[in-house]
Design a protein around this motif. Sequence first.
Motif, PDB file in Angstrom:
ATOM      1  N   TYR A  74       0.801  -1.221   0.000  1.00 34.21           N
ATOM      2  CA  TYR A  74       0.000   0.000   0.000  1.00 34.21           C
ATOM      3  C   TYR A  74       0.838   1.277   0.000  1.00 34.21           C
ATOM      4  CZ  TYR A  74      -4.342  -2.595   0.710  1.00 34.21           C
ATOM      5  OH  TYR A  74      -5.426  -3.421   0.536  1.00 34.21           O
ATOM      6  N   THR A  75       2.071   1.220   0.517  1.00 31.83           N
ATOM      7  CA  THR A  75       2.868   2.450   0.668  1.00 31.83           C
ATOM      8  C   THR A  75       4.178   2.417  -0.099  1.00 31.83           C
ATOM      9  OG1 THR A  75       4.097   1.716   2.642  1.00 31.83           O
ATOM     10  CG2 THR A  75       1.908   2.705   2.981  1.00 31.83           C
ATOM     11  N   GLY A  76       4.658   1.239  -0.504  1.00 31.79           N
ATOM     12  CA  GLY A  76       5.952   1.149  -1.162  1.00 31.79           C
ATOM     13  C   GLY A  76       7.118   1.067  -0.202  1.00 31.79           C
ATOM     14  N   ASP A  77       6.847   0.939   1.088  1.00 28.68           N
ATOM     15  CA  ASP A  77       7.904   0.861   2.098  1.00 28.68           C
ATOM     16  C   ASP A  77       7.407  -0.021   3.238  1.00 28.68           C
ATOM     17  OD1 ASP A  77      10.298   1.274   3.368  1.00 28.68           O
ATOM     18  OD2 ASP A  77       9.886   3.338   3.992  1.00 28.68           O
ATOM     19  N   TYR A  78       8.291  -0.345   4.165  1.00 31.09           N
ATOM     20  CA  TYR A  78       7.896  -1.114   5.345  1.00 31.09           C
ATOM     21  C   TYR A  78       8.821  -0.765   6.506  1.00 31.09           C
ATOM     22  CZ  TYR A  78      11.918  -4.232   4.615  1.00 31.09           C
ATOM     23  OH  TYR A  78      13.187  -4.738   4.472  1.00 31.09           O
ATOM     24  N   LYS A  79       8.377  -1.055   7.700  1.00 32.53           N
ATOM     25  CA  LYS A  79       9.156  -0.781   8.897  1.00 32.53           C
ATOM     26  C   LYS A  79       9.664  -2.095   9.475  1.00 32.53           C
ATOM     27  CE  LYS A  79       8.938   1.503  13.414  1.00 32.53           C
ATOM     28  NZ  LYS A  79       8.049   2.200  14.395  1.00 32.53           N
ATOM     29  N   ALA A  80      10.952  -2.153   9.743  1.00 34.00           N
ATOM     30  CA  ALA A  80      11.550  -3.366  10.305  1.00 34.00           C
ATOM     31  C   ALA A  80      11.155  -3.527  11.766  1.00 34.00           C
ATOM     32  CB  ALA A  80      13.074  -3.309  10.166  1.00 34.00           C
ATOM     33  N   ALA A  81      11.431  -4.696  12.296  1.00 33.48           N
ATOM     34  CA  ALA A  81      11.177  -4.941  13.719  1.00 33.48           C
ATOM     35  C   ALA A  81      12.068  -4.051  14.571  1.00 33.48           C
ATOM     36  CB  ALA A  81      11.411  -6.416  14.047  1.00 33.48           C
ATOM     37  N   GLU A  82      11.652  -3.838  15.797  1.00 33.82           N
ATOM     38  CA  GLU A  82      12.415  -3.005  16.714  1.00 33.82           C
ATOM     39  C   GLU A  82      13.454  -3.844  17.455  1.00 33.82           C
ATOM     40  OE1 GLU A  82      12.296   0.203  17.087  1.00 33.82           O
ATOM     41  OE2 GLU A  82      10.552   0.632  15.810  1.00 33.82           O
ATOM     42  N   ARG A  83      14.527  -3.225  17.796  1.00 31.86           N
ATOM     43  CA  ARG A  83      15.521  -3.872  18.657  1.00 31.86           C
ATOM     44  C   ARG A  83      14.952  -3.971  20.072  1.00 31.86           C
ATOM     45  NH1 ARG A  83      19.894   0.920  20.124  1.00 31.86           N
ATOM     46  NH2 ARG A  83      18.417   2.196  21.289  1.00 31.86           N
ATOM     47  N   PHE A  84      15.538  -4.804  20.912  1.00 31.48           N
ATOM     48  CA  PHE A  84      15.133  -4.857  22.308  1.00 31.48           C
ATOM     49  C   PHE A  84      16.386  -4.915  23.177  1.00 31.48           C
ATOM     50  CE2 PHE A  84      15.408  -9.269  20.980  1.00 31.48           C
ATOM     51  CZ  PHE A  84      16.037  -9.902  22.036  1.00 31.48           C
ATOM     52  N   MET A  85      16.244  -4.439  24.392  1.00 29.54           N
ATOM     53  CA  MET A  85      17.373  -4.347  25.310  1.00 29.54           C
ATOM     54  C   MET A  85      17.453  -5.593  26.169  1.00 29.54           C
ATOM     55  SD  MET A  85      18.655  -1.517  24.384  1.00 29.54           S
ATOM     56  CE  MET A  85      19.921  -1.399  25.640  1.00 29.54           C
ATOM     57  N   GLU A  86      18.628  -6.183  26.233  1.00 26.62           N
ATOM     58  CA  GLU A  86      18.856  -7.339  27.090  1.00 26.62           C
ATOM     59  C   GLU A  86      19.130  -6.885  28.523  1.00 26.62           C
ATOM     60  OE1 GLU A  86      22.121  -9.337  25.321  1.00 26.62           O
ATOM     61  OE2 GLU A  86      20.921 -10.251  23.719  1.00 26.62           O
ATOM     62  N   ALA A  87      18.858  -7.774  29.469  1.00 24.60           N
ATOM     63  CA  ALA A  87      19.147  -7.451  30.862  1.00 24.60           C
ATOM     64  C   ALA A  87      20.650  -7.447  31.083  1.00 24.60           C
ATOM     65  CB  ALA A  87      18.484  -8.469  31.787  1.00 24.60           C
ATOM     66  N   PRO A  88      21.147  -6.539  31.914  1.00 25.03           N
ATOM     67  CA  PRO A  88      22.595  -6.533  32.186  1.00 25.03           C
ATOM     68  C   PRO A  88      23.008  -7.787  32.926  1.00 25.03           C
ATOM     69  CG  PRO A  88      21.441  -5.018  33.653  1.00 25.03           C
ATOM     70  CD  PRO A  88      20.441  -5.473  32.642  1.00 25.03           C
ATOM     71  N   PRO A  89      24.281  -8.147  32.863  1.00 24.78           N
ATOM     72  CA  PRO A  89      24.753  -9.354  33.554  1.00 24.78           C
ATOM     73  C   PRO A  89      24.478  -9.296  35.057  1.00 24.78           C
ATOM     74  CG  PRO A  89      26.435  -8.509  32.068  1.00 24.78           C
ATOM     75  CD  PRO A  89      25.360  -7.472  32.135  1.00 24.78           C
ATOM     76  N   THR A  90      24.230 -10.469  35.636  1.00 19.75           N
ATOM     77  CA  THR A  90      23.981 -10.552  37.069  1.00 19.75           C
ATOM     78  C   THR A  90      25.264 -10.258  37.840  1.00 19.75           C
ATOM     79  OG1 THR A  90      22.333 -12.250  36.645  1.00 19.75           O
ATOM     80  CG2 THR A  90      23.111 -12.037  38.915  1.00 19.75           C
ATOM     81  N   LEU A 218      24.141  -3.815  24.786  1.00 21.34           N
ATOM     82  CA  LEU A 218      23.025  -4.630  25.269  1.00 21.34           C
ATOM     83  C   LEU A 218      21.830  -4.598  24.323  1.00 21.34           C
ATOM     84  CD1 LEU A 218      23.054  -3.823  29.107  1.00 21.34           C
ATOM     85  CD2 LEU A 218      23.880  -5.877  27.969  1.00 21.34           C
ATOM     86  N   ALA A 219      21.914  -3.814  23.259  1.00 26.96           N
ATOM     87  CA  ALA A 219      20.819  -3.742  22.292  1.00 26.96           C
ATOM     88  C   ALA A 219      20.873  -4.948  21.365  1.00 26.96           C
ATOM     89  CB  ALA A 219      20.905  -2.443  21.493  1.00 26.96           C
ATOM     90  N   ASN A 220      19.812  -5.759  21.398  1.00 26.28           N
ATOM     91  CA  ASN A 220      19.741  -6.975  20.589  1.00 26.28           C
ATOM     92  C   ASN A 220      19.088  -6.656  19.247  1.00 26.28           C
ATOM     93  OD1 ASN A 220      18.804  -9.541  19.462  1.00 26.28           O
ATOM     94  ND2 ASN A 220      19.336 -10.421  21.436  1.00 26.28           N
ATOM     95  N   TYR A 221      19.813  -6.919  18.151  1.00 27.48           N
ATOM     96  CA  TYR A 221      19.342  -6.607  16.805  1.00 27.48           C
ATOM     97  C   TYR A 221      18.932  -7.852  16.024  1.00 27.48           C
ATOM     98  CZ  TYR A 221      20.259  -1.591  16.394  1.00 27.48           C
ATOM     99  OH  TYR A 221      20.207  -0.227  16.515  1.00 27.48           O
ATOM    100  N   SER A 222      18.794  -8.987  16.685  1.00 26.86           N
ATOM    101  CA  SER A 222      18.486 -10.216  15.953  1.00 26.86           C
ATOM    102  C   SER A 222      17.162 -10.121  15.205  1.00 26.86           C
ATOM    103  CB  SER A 222      18.474 -11.408  16.913  1.00 26.86           C
ATOM    104  OG  SER A 222      17.515 -11.203  17.947  1.00 26.86           O
ATOM    105  N   GLU A 223      16.114  -9.576  15.847  1.00 28.30           N
ATOM    106  CA  GLU A 223      14.820  -9.465  15.184  1.00 28.30           C
ATOM    107  C   GLU A 223      14.831  -8.395  14.105  1.00 28.30           C
ATOM    108  OE1 GLU A 223      11.906 -11.140  15.108  1.00 28.30           O
ATOM    109  OE2 GLU A 223      13.071 -12.655  16.161  1.00 28.30           O
ATOM    110  N   VAL A 224      15.656  -7.374  14.267  1.00 29.59           N
ATOM    111  CA  VAL A 224      15.790  -6.364  13.217  1.00 29.59           C
ATOM    112  C   VAL A 224      16.313  -7.027  11.942  1.00 29.59           C
ATOM    113  CG1 VAL A 224      16.896  -4.197  12.546  1.00 29.59           C
ATOM    114  CG2 VAL A 224      16.219  -4.563  14.928  1.00 29.59           C
TER     115      VAL A 224
END
Length: 333
Positions: A74-90, A218-224
Amino acid sequence: MSSIPYEIIAASKPFRFLVGPDKKEFSMHAELVARMSKPLWALVNGEWKESKASIAEWPEIDEGTFVRFCEFAYTGDYKAAERFMEAPPTPPELENGEAPEQGYAPAAEEEPEPVAEDLYTPVEVSEIVNEILPEPEPEPEPEPEPEPEPEPEPEPLPETASKKKKKGKSQAFVWHFDEPVIEPSPPTKKDVMWREFQEGVDEEPVHRRKEEPNTDPLANYSEVFLSHARLYAFADCYDIQPLVGLCIRKLHRTLNVFELHRGARATDVAQLIDYSFKNTRGGGRKQDALRSLVTTYTACHIEELWPNLYFQDVLESGDVSKAIIGQLLRRVN
């Protein structure tokens, strides 16, 4: 899309899709779907039962990928998935499940311990090769060269007639040396390869969102990454060439600004490589565009990716290792 008159799209009947394992229902204008590619035209207007019922089941397509397909239609473009932040190490004092002492709080002046970046230690390509090749026999030590004899001090130049007339004044002899010219070292083949990768990025229209570098380890880009790869595989399957090219350009620009953080984000790339080779076709005359993109990026950053165990498991695939080695040969002197 913009090339299709809106009155034709608006006047067309709806075509329903049952998407994913849960068969979630989506609807699109049939004429818009049909004009995306020949396989989709056959799906909408052919003699199949799906065409006559105006409904198709796509259980292998996830909902996110289908929504991006609709957005592009419908628009000729699309938006990728968002990154998510992982929890810091214990913290070490909590790893064994021990509760901290009452009133415990980290000192304000204490700097936070390094995270994520130190999960992996980059290695050189030569170290990887040395693990495979046998150690060469040690070469004999060269004999020490004799110390050079000290050069004689230069004799002062004779005084000129004009200087002799000046009595009581003497001038010290001064040596003048030209500063050495330090020429910059030539770029390595790795540098050349990475520069070619960066220069291959196609610019998009100004109105489209630009990819931003990942400054936080800590930013996870796997889903992006995977959102681009899944949509590419879908578009390639149904021969939607404009969408195929857009997916590659968007992923290329994302990888161009992606920071591995000394290997801390190597798993994000390893998952992309794994999916790309499992869901695209190889062995043809022309190499698949997604495979070519990810293997070129991998060859440019093999030192940081190699220590990652997930990446090493992915390399067990013959197709993956063969493609990456082919790109690494471009770095061989």
